[in-house]
Design an enzyme around this catalytic site. Structure first.
Site, PDB file in Angstrom:
ATOM      1  N   CYS A 116       0.819  -1.223   0.000  1.00 45.08           N
ATOM      2  CA  CYS A 116       0.000   0.000   0.000  1.00 45.08           C
ATOM      3  C   CYS A 116       0.849   1.268   0.000  1.00 45.08           C
ATOM      4  O   CYS A 116       0.366   2.339  -0.338  1.00 45.08           O
ATOM      5  CB  CYS A 116      -0.942   0.000   1.195  1.00 45.08           C
ATOM      6  SG  CYS A 116      -1.956  -1.473   1.273  1.00 45.08           S
ATOM      7  N   HIS A 256      -3.658   6.963   3.123  1.00 43.90           N
ATOM      8  CA  HIS A 256      -4.022   5.678   2.538  1.00 43.90           C
ATOM      9  C   HIS A 256      -5.449   5.345   2.948  1.00 43.90           C
ATOM     10  O   HIS A 256      -5.818   5.459   4.120  1.00 43.90           O
ATOM     11  CB  HIS A 256      -3.051   4.617   3.074  1.00 43.90           C
ATOM     12  CG  HIS A 256      -3.368   3.239   2.607  1.00 43.90           C
ATOM     13  ND1 HIS A 256      -3.659   2.956   1.295  1.00 43.90           N
ATOM     14  CD2 HIS A 256      -3.451   2.065   3.282  1.00 43.90           C
ATOM     15  CE1 HIS A 256      -3.901   1.669   1.183  1.00 43.90           C
ATOM     16  NE2 HIS A 256      -3.790   1.101   2.362  1.00 43.90           N
ATOM     17  N   ASN A 286     -10.017  -0.365  -0.064  1.00 45.27           N
ATOM     18  CA  ASN A 286      -8.550  -0.283  -0.061  1.00 45.27           C
ATOM     19  C   ASN A 286      -8.012  -0.776  -1.411  1.00 45.27           C
ATOM     20  O   ASN A 286      -8.084  -1.965  -1.713  1.00 45.27           O
ATOM     21  CB  ASN A 286      -8.019  -1.148   1.095  1.00 45.27           C
ATOM     22  CG  ASN A 286      -6.500  -1.140   1.189  1.00 45.27           C
ATOM     23  OD1 ASN A 286      -5.808  -0.606   0.322  1.00 45.27           O
ATOM     24  ND2 ASN A 286      -5.987  -1.744   2.243  1.00 45.27           N
TER      25      ASN A 286
HETATM   26  N1  COA Z   1     -18.476  -9.195   8.674  1.00 46.45           N
HETATM   27  C1  COA Z   1     -18.918  -9.532   9.895  1.00 46.45           C
HETATM   28  N2  COA Z   1     -18.098  -9.893  10.897  1.00 46.45           N
HETATM   29  C2  COA Z   1     -16.782  -9.899  10.633  1.00 46.45           C
HETATM   30  C3  COA Z   1     -16.260  -9.573   9.375  1.00 46.45           C
HETATM   31  C4  COA Z   1     -17.175  -9.216   8.371  1.00 46.45           C
HETATM   32  N3  COA Z   1     -16.784  -8.868   7.136  1.00 46.45           N
HETATM   33  N4  COA Z   1     -14.928  -9.667   9.434  1.00 46.45           N
HETATM   34  C5  COA Z   1     -14.588 -10.055  10.667  1.00 46.45           C
HETATM   35  N5  COA Z   1     -15.728 -10.206  11.397  1.00 46.45           N
HETATM   36  C6  COA Z   1     -15.834 -10.620  12.778  1.00 46.45           C
HETATM   37  C7  COA Z   1     -14.601 -11.319  13.293  1.00 46.45           C
HETATM   38  O1  COA Z   1     -14.664 -12.674  12.962  1.00 46.45           O
HETATM   39  C8  COA Z   1     -14.722 -11.088  14.793  1.00 46.45           C
HETATM   40  O2  COA Z   1     -15.605 -12.049  15.299  1.00 46.45           O
HETATM   41  P1  COA Z   1     -15.297 -12.779  16.688  1.00 46.45           P
HETATM   42  O3  COA Z   1     -15.203 -11.677  17.682  1.00 46.45           O
HETATM   43  O4  COA Z   1     -16.481 -13.672  16.857  1.00 46.45           O
HETATM   44  O5  COA Z   1     -13.999 -13.491  16.466  1.00 46.45           O
HETATM   45  C9  COA Z   1     -15.427  -9.739  14.895  1.00 46.45           C
HETATM   46  O6  COA Z   1     -15.971  -9.460  13.585  1.00 46.45           O
HETATM   47  C10 COA Z   1     -14.544  -8.581  15.285  1.00 46.45           C
HETATM   48  O7  COA Z   1     -13.361  -8.618  14.579  1.00 46.45           O
HETATM   49  P2  COA Z   1     -12.196  -7.640  14.917  1.00 46.45           P
HETATM   50  O8  COA Z   1     -10.956  -8.161  14.301  1.00 46.45           O
HETATM   51  O9  COA Z   1     -12.219  -7.298  16.348  1.00 46.45           O
HETATM   52  O10 COA Z   1     -12.667  -6.311  14.147  1.00 46.45           O
HETATM   53  P3  COA Z   1     -11.923  -4.952  14.066  1.00 46.45           P
HETATM   54  O11 COA Z   1     -12.692  -3.910  14.749  1.00 46.45           O
HETATM   55  O12 COA Z   1     -10.445  -5.066  14.368  1.00 46.45           O
HETATM   56  O13 COA Z   1     -12.031  -4.652  12.493  1.00 46.45           O
HETATM   57  C11 COA Z   1     -10.759  -4.807  10.485  1.00 46.45           C
HETATM   58  C12 COA Z   1     -11.478  -5.565  11.570  1.00 46.45           C
HETATM   59  C13 COA Z   1     -10.144  -5.796   9.505  1.00 46.45           C
HETATM   60  C14 COA Z   1     -11.768  -3.942   9.753  1.00 46.45           C
HETATM   61  C15 COA Z   1      -9.676  -3.904  11.111  1.00 46.45           C
HETATM   62  O14 COA Z   1      -8.898  -4.642  12.006  1.00 46.45           O
HETATM   63  C16 COA Z   1      -8.793  -3.255  10.086  1.00 46.45           C
HETATM   64  O15 COA Z   1      -9.246  -2.412   9.335  1.00 46.45           O
HETATM   65  N6  COA Z   1      -7.529  -3.600  10.071  1.00 46.45           N
HETATM   66  C17 COA Z   1      -6.582  -3.053   9.108  1.00 46.45           C
HETATM   67  C18 COA Z   1      -6.936  -3.575   7.786  1.00 46.45           C
HETATM   68  C19 COA Z   1      -6.225  -2.931   6.672  1.00 46.45           C
HETATM   69  O16 COA Z   1      -6.531  -1.839   6.354  1.00 46.45           O
HETATM   70  N7  COA Z   1      -5.279  -3.619   6.071  1.00 46.45           N
HETATM   71  C20 COA Z   1      -4.549  -3.139   4.988  1.00 46.45           C
HETATM   72  C21 COA Z   1      -3.349  -2.477   5.508  1.00 46.45           C
HETATM   73  S1  COA Z   1      -2.809  -1.240   4.612  1.00 46.45           S
END
Ligand code: COA
Length: 331
Positions: A116, A256, A286
């Site tokens: 990214c 980003h 993204n």
């Molecule tokens: N729909 C519904 N539930 C989902 C889901 C989806 N698309 N994706 C994950 N979940 C669930 C998970 O399984 C988890 O369930 P559990 O608690 O029963 O295990 C729950 O939602 C919470 O997940 P969590 O990881 O706590 O969510 P979060 O608030 O951290 O958000 C992301 C997840 C991926 C959105 C966030 O961590 C993020 O944006 N990370 C960076 C991602 C990114 O931008 N990457 C590229 C880098 S440049």
């Protein structure tokens, strides 16, 4: 003796595929909801490349717009740098396919893989190559067809990504210094929190890797989130420090576009004026290396950037990599 040639930015261009995939469409594909995706990421929809379109086609469409705007001939381009992690093929580089499509046969062409942060790495290369006197007219493209390397059965990742391309053209200048500063960082100790495990020399593609879906992007979202916020905030401040500038001097921030919560947290931690932060993550998700340059091109077309404005791009990605650059938009 060091050559201190400056850089003029001539133009930007961008392209996103026509097909829109909404959160409601995703509800039919995996166990998710528009509500979850919107509140956790800010994303409402993303663009998906047509089966007939490949990464270099997206790059070609963005580059063509930038070339037309710059009013230059493709024959004048002597360097093409393509930042991507979703290339046309493992070999040769997407930059070679792009060179062929553009008929830019006077250009040296190669890819860089900084995920990214790729576009900001590309801007830094353009600055360094032009300053060295080696190349005079440089095309940098950030492009991704992430839909091709996304596991559409994995709700943790498939709701996040989209396809698109952005391009910028630079030329050597004795009077201008439009790449005001750049700052890059890398930390290879976290390669496992965001990667594609198979398809390389470590784990060549086999029937088993395909069955285990190891040829797709894997991510530990929470870990990535934390480092993304701290490194992007650091990068914002470092690029300003290197330029001898402060938040007051920056007309628009282009972070980003991975997640609205990350964007808001970075703005808070870096102490930037919130109103000056550009957001389009709701429309595209993204797009990795394409996000900042697509957003900048859009901001210019919308009139959010005026001639003479200073914009600061900041990004973070797999590697881990991060970086920021301050650009003067003077066209
Ligand atoms: N729909 C519904 N539930 C989902 C889901 C989806 N698309 N994706 C994950 N979940 C669930 C998970 O399984 C988890 O369930 P559990 O608690 O029963 O295990 C729950 O939602 C919470 O997940 P969590 O990881 O706590 O969510 P979060 O608030 O951290 O958000 C992301 C997840 C991926 C959105 C966030 O961590 C993020 O944006 N990370 C960076 C991602 C990114 O931008 N990457 C590229 C880098 S440049």
């Amino acid at each position: 003796m060091e050559n201190k040639t400056g850089v003029k930015i001539l133009s930007t261009g961008s392209y996103v595929p026509k097909k829109v995939l909404t959160n409601f469409d995703l509800e039919k594909m995996v166990e998710t909801s528009d509500e979850w995706i919107s509140t956790r990421t800010g994303i409402k929809e993303r663009r998906i490349a047509d089966k007939s379109e490949t990464t270099s086609d997206l790059a070609y469409n963005a580059a063509t717009k930038a070339i037309e705007k710059a009013k230059i001939s493709v024959d004048d381009i002597d360097l093409i740098v393509v930042a991507t992690i979703s290339p046309d093929a493992p070999m040769p580089s997407t930059a070679c396919y792009l060179q062929k499509k553009l008929k830019a046969f006077n250009a040296v062409a190669f890819d860089i893989a900084a995920a990214c942060s790729g576009f900001i790495y590309g801007v830094t290369l353009a600055k360094a190559f032009i300053a060295s006197g080696l190349y005079k007219k440089v095309l940098v493209v950030g492009v991704e067809a992430l839909s091709r390397i996304t596991d559409w059965t994995d709700r943790n990742t498939c709701v996040l990504f989209g396809d698109g391309a952005g391009a910028m053209i630079f030329e050597a200048s004795e009077t201008e210094n439009d790449i005001v500063s750049t700052y890059l960082g890398t930390d290879g100790t976290h390669t496992e929190i965001l990667n594609i495990p198979a398809g390389g020399a470590t784990l060549p593609t086999t029937k088993e890797t395909v069955e285990q879906r190891l040829n797709f992007v894997k991510m530990l979202g929470k870990e990535v989130f934390k480092v993304a916020v701290s490194k992007m905030a650091l990068a914002v401040n470092k690029a300003q420090e290197l330029a001898g500038l402060t938040d007051k001097d920056i007309n628009l921030y282009i972070p980003h576009q991975a997640n609205l919560r990350i964007i808001e947290a970075v703005a808070k931690k870096a102490g930037v004026t919130k109103e000056n932060v550009y957001v389009n993550v709701h429309k595209y998700g993204n797009m990795s290396a394409a996000t900042t340059i697509v957003a900048l091109d859009e901001a210019i077309r919308e009139g959010r950037v005026k001639k003479g404005d200073l914009v600061e791009l900041v990004a973070f990605g797999a590697g881990l990599t991060w970086g920021a650059c301050i650009l003067k938009i003077n066209f």
